[in-house]
Design a protein around this motif. Structure first.
Motif, PDB file in Angstrom:
ATOM      1  N   PHE A 122       0.856  -1.179   0.000  1.00  0.00           N
ATOM      2  CA  PHE A 122       0.000   0.000   0.000  1.00  0.00           C
ATOM      3  C   PHE A 122       0.899   1.239   0.000  1.00  0.00           C
ATOM      4  N   ILE A 123       0.315   2.386  -0.329  1.00  0.00           N
ATOM      5  CA  ILE A 123       1.068   3.640  -0.388  1.00  0.00           C
ATOM      6  C   ILE A 123       0.763   4.448   0.864  1.00  0.00           C
ATOM      7  N   PRO A 124       1.757   4.635   1.748  1.00  0.00           N
ATOM      8  CA  PRO A 124       1.509   5.365   2.994  1.00  0.00           C
ATOM      9  C   PRO A 124       1.357   6.867   2.746  1.00  0.00           C
ATOM     10  N   PRO A 149      -4.645  -0.257   4.489  1.00  0.00           N
ATOM     11  CA  PRO A 149      -5.930  -0.143   3.799  1.00  0.00           C
ATOM     12  C   PRO A 149      -6.430  -1.468   3.226  1.00  0.00           C
ATOM     13  N   ASN A 150      -5.599  -2.514   3.270  1.00  0.00           N
ATOM     14  CA  ASN A 150      -5.994  -3.818   2.739  1.00  0.00           C
ATOM     15  C   ASN A 150      -6.644  -4.702   3.802  1.00  0.00           C
ATOM     16  N   CYS A 151      -5.967  -4.848   4.957  1.00  0.00           N
ATOM     17  CA  CYS A 151      -6.504  -5.727   6.005  1.00  0.00           C
ATOM     18  C   CYS A 151      -7.008  -4.962   7.222  1.00  0.00           C
ATOM     19  N   ASN A 152      -6.779  -3.624   7.236  1.00  0.00           N
ATOM     20  CA  ASN A 152      -7.228  -2.745   8.325  1.00  0.00           C
ATOM     21  C   ASN A 152      -6.547  -3.020   9.659  1.00  0.00           C
ATOM     22  N   GLU A 153      -5.471  -3.796   9.645  1.00  0.00           N
ATOM     23  CA  GLU A 153      -4.695  -4.003  10.865  1.00  0.00           C
ATOM     24  C   GLU A 153      -3.812  -2.775  11.121  1.00  0.00           C
TER      25      GLU A 153
END
Length: 270
Positions: A122-124, A149-153
């Motif tokens: 992901f792009i921070p 943003p993919n796993c919300n961890e």
């Protein structure tokens, strides 16, 4: 002797952007423009400093110009690239920042990190930093983390070095495997301007934790002074600053339009 150095027989000249004579004095195979957004639009009425530097390298068939800067003012949104699953900066016409305009004209590479939980890239950027609602700046500084943003961890600052070591630059149209391989044909392939953006969150400085940025941002917002807020967003985060209100995006308003009928009165209007 202060502005001209000879290193292994190669001339290295330092010039300041406020002087057209300085930028016109020599030819150069390589030219570097630092902090473009802090310079004027024109140098003594003779043109853009980047264009003046380009002219200095025209003598050499392989002459190149490098430009670096923190951005300044502009309004830009992020958009999901469904081909890669990455949220990327969208091209915008509402940008005043010279360096951001240059970036948009180029290959538009962005620095991506792998999540330490799901390993998806992901792009921070600032909107990936989360802290408890109604936190004080000090409390946010202690508890802020990055949200994948993919796993919300949530990801702690201690993993920054690890993610940077596996980080890669990716351009529009490309995707990244969990092994860090950049695959796919870039939408900007063939562009003769190589442009790269990296978030200030990715700094290697150990003191600049995710909480550090959250605290700095909330302290700036607390002052209600636009200049202080802009300084954090531009200098600390490397993002564009714009004055934002509660208004929705123009596309949302535009989608609500209806055919106009002469004499018709909207419901609720007297």
């Amino acid at each position: 002797t202060k502005t001209l150095k000879i290193i292994n027989g190669i001339a290295f000249r330092m010039a300041w952007a406020g002087s057209a004579a300085e930028l016109a004095s020599d030819s150069a195979a390589l030219g570097f423009v630092d902090e473009r957004d802090r310079m004027g639009e024109s140098v003594k009425g003779e043109g853009d400093p980047v264009e003046l530097m380009e002219a200095r390298t025209s003598t050499f068939p392989d002459g190149k110009v490098g430009v670096a800067s923190t951005p300044t003012v502009g309004t830009v949104q992020t958009v999901l690239d469904e081909r890669s699953g990455l949220h990327r900066w969208e091209i915008s016409d509402a940008v005043e920042s010279p360096i951001w305009i240059l970036w948009q004209e180029g290959t538009r590479h962005e620095w991506a990190w792998p999540c330490v939980h799901c390993e998806e890239y992901f792009i921070p950027r600032m909107d990936t930093i989360k802290w408890p609602e109604e936190s004080t700046p000090e409390s946010a500084g202690r508890h802020a983390k990055m949200e994948c943003p993919n796993c919300n961890e949530l990801i702690d600052s201690q993993f920054k070095d690890r993610m940077n070591k596996k980080g890669v630059f990716v351009s529009p149209g490309q995707s990244i495997t969990k092994k860090g391989e950049v695959i796919g044909k870039s939408d900007t392939e063939g562009n003769d301007i190589a442009s790269y953006w990296i978030s200030g969150l990715c700094t290697f400085s150990s003191k600049k934790t995710f909480g550090f940025f959250a605290r700095r941002y909330l302290n700036a917002v607390k002052t209600r002074e636009p200049d202080k807020i802009q300084a954090v967003i531009n200098t600390e985060l490397g993002e564009l600053y714009s004055v934002k209100g509660e208004a929705p995006r123009w596309e949302a308003v535009y989608d609500k339009r209806k055919p106009y009928e002469q004499g018709a009165v909207p419901e609720g209007v007297r």
